[in-house]
Design an enzyme around this catalytic site. Structure first.
Site, PDB file in Angstrom:
ATOM      1  N   ASP A 297     -29.823 -15.932 -27.031  1.00 20.36           N
ATOM      2  CA  ASP A 297     -28.471 -15.115 -26.820  1.00 20.36           C
ATOM      3  C   ASP A 297     -28.636 -14.372 -25.689  1.00 20.36           C
ATOM      4  OD1 ASP A 297     -26.267 -13.696 -27.344  1.00 20.36           O
ATOM      5  OD2 ASP A 297     -26.971 -12.398 -28.888  1.00 20.36           O
ATOM      6  N   GLU A 331     -21.650  -8.731 -22.295  1.00 23.24           N
ATOM      7  CA  GLU A 331     -20.721  -9.492 -23.334  1.00 23.24           C
ATOM      8  C   GLU A 331     -21.467  -8.369 -24.763  1.00 23.24           C
ATOM      9  OE1 GLU A 331     -20.472 -11.488 -27.359  1.00 23.24           O
ATOM     10  OE2 GLU A 331     -22.255 -11.000 -26.218  1.00 23.24           O
TER      11      GLU A 331
END
Length: 463
Positions: A297, A331
């Site tokens: 991630d 993000e």
């Protein structure tokens, strides 16, 4: 005359059938070429190795994030694509500080050290930490039922697990994550002095999982510290509370929020040969949380997206539309990169045919989810036989991705790569999200799947 019309119709059908057969054969060969290139000469795994092991975690505003920008910019230039540039974006800067410390104190005075981590955006505890009784709840709605009398002066412990009965782990995550994102803001209204949140993880382990939280419109002087507790820690604390409801919990957080700082989206493109002013975008987010090295991630999504351009360029494919890779910044705790890219695209009146995001880990690809009209979704499903040899079977309506979401008004299709998600939340936002958890072949299969979808959209467009 009727026989003549019949013959014309038959000829048309035969020609159409032949063309469809030729296209199918051509497309099948192209996908085979793409997958072979990815699996035998891939660069994604090497790129990820450097990002993870030489640069490490890449929290927005950090030196590591800055190094990741420089590294990926240079690697894109080395690919020889037509254009590489940095898109400036201001991002939040939050630091964890010294490692958090916590323990459970029983009524007899015995203490048990517990694994926790500050949630991203949390305020710190006072210098001496916080020690208070704990009230356990299963969700935000329990706060109103308990009321201020039972919450004031205590630490609220949000202990709703992800729903293990759901096959979609992302659905399970969505059903539990509100306690992480809004728990502190809601608990402070009832006089709580802090919050603990069960990690968003289906597995029982000792890794506390980070993630963003926000205080909404809570006044600065009323904001309370928020921490994540590992799933094993949550189970232990819950069991102990059932025996000793008046036990106390101590924790100390050393985090700090600074002024916003300058960062960048990293962008590279191959100019289209027929419609250069219409764009196909592939991307992932370059930032990560700071506990592991962000391999799943979303280092995986970034290197897969870079690999799409590399593969198509090296096999000699000349795209009709301009192909862009965008490595979005921030993000995890702000979405500033995705918002900035969409803002600039709108300002420049850039039209996007497709935006494809990879932000679900580097696991075995199963297919894609699409935000599109029904006709385009039907078209995509007609491509399923081309993907069958690669065990790609999922072509469904669904969420494209967080970073490409702001492009919704300026893109015909938003799509997300959908790998097998059963292990994803074992690593998501935790210290074990490291390079050794990524399988090279699975990562490469994901990159090839993305490149194949880009090729088909570039060739056939949308409906």
């Amino acid at each position: 005359m009727k026989n003549y019309s019949f013959i014309i119709s038959l000829c048309f059908l035969l020609v159409s059938s032949t063309l469809i057969s030729q296209n199918t054969s051509e497309d099948s060969l192209m996908l085979r070429k793409i997958f072979t290139k990815a699996l035998t000469e891939g660069k994604s795994y090497d790129w990820l190795d450097y990002l993870s092991n030489q640069i490490g975690s890449r929290l927005s505003g950090s030196l590591e994030a800055e190094n990741a920008v420089k590294y990926t910019e240079e690697e894109l230039k080395q690919l020889g694509v037509d254009k590489v540039w940095l898109q400036p974006v201001m991002v939040p800067k939050w630091t964890r500080g010294f490692k958090e410390y916590a323990y459970i104190e029983t009524l007899s005075g015995e203490t048990t050290v517990t694994d926790i981590c500050a949630l991203g955006g949390s305020v710190p505890t006072p210098n001496l930490g916080i020690k208070a009784e704990v009230v356990e709840v299963k969700g935000l709605e329990d706060l109103a039922m308990l009321g201020k009398d039972k919450i004031e002066g205590k630490i609220v412990f949000f202990n709703r697990p992800m729903d293990a009965s759901l096959i979609s782990t992302f659905e399970a995550y969505g059903g539990a994550v509100d306690q992480r994102s809004r728990g502190a803001a809601e608990a402070s209204k009832y006089g709580a002095v802090g919050v603990l949140v069960r990690s968003m993880n289906l597995r029982l382990d000792d890794f506390p999982h980070a993630g963003a939280m926000n205080y909404g419109d809570t006044p600065t002087n009323q904001r309370i510290p928020a921490a994540s507790i590992s799933t094993n820690g949550a189970e232990y604390l819950s069991n102990l509370l059932s025996l000793q409801p008046n036990l106390k919990f101590y924790y100390k957080l050393n985090c700090k929020t600074f002024d916003d700082v300058q960062s960048y989206n990293v962008i590279g493109e191959i100019t289209g040969s027929e419609q250069p002013d219409k764009y196909i975008v592939v991307g992932g987010h370059l930032d990560s949380w700071d506990l592991g090295d962000g391999s799943h991630d979303d280092g995986a999504g970034c290197v897969q997206s870079m690999e799409v351009l590399r593969i198509l360029k090296e096999i000699g494919y000349k795209p009709k539309h301009t192909l862009r890779v965008v490595l979005f910044m921030n993000e995890e705790n702000g979405l500033r990169g995705g918002l900035k890219y969409a803002e600039e695209a709108k300002r420049k009146n850039e039209k996007h045919l497709l935006a494809l995001e990879s932000d679900a880990g580097g696991f075995t690809p199963r297919g894609f989810s699409f935000e599109s009209n029904a006709a385009t979704l039907a078209q995509v499903r007609s491509w399923a036989p081309l993907f069958k040899p690669y065990n790609i079977h999922l072509f469904e309506k669904g969420h494209g991705g967080a970073d490409i979401g702001p492009l919704a008004e300026n893109a015909e299709v938003l799509a997300g790569l959908r790998p097998d998600s059963q292990r994803y939340f074992d690593y998501h936002h935790a210290a074990n999200d490291t390079f050794d958890a990524v399988n090279k072949r699975e990562l490469e299969l994901g990159a090839a799947s993305m490149a194949s979808l880009v090729y088909l959209f570039d060739k056939y467009g949308t409906k």
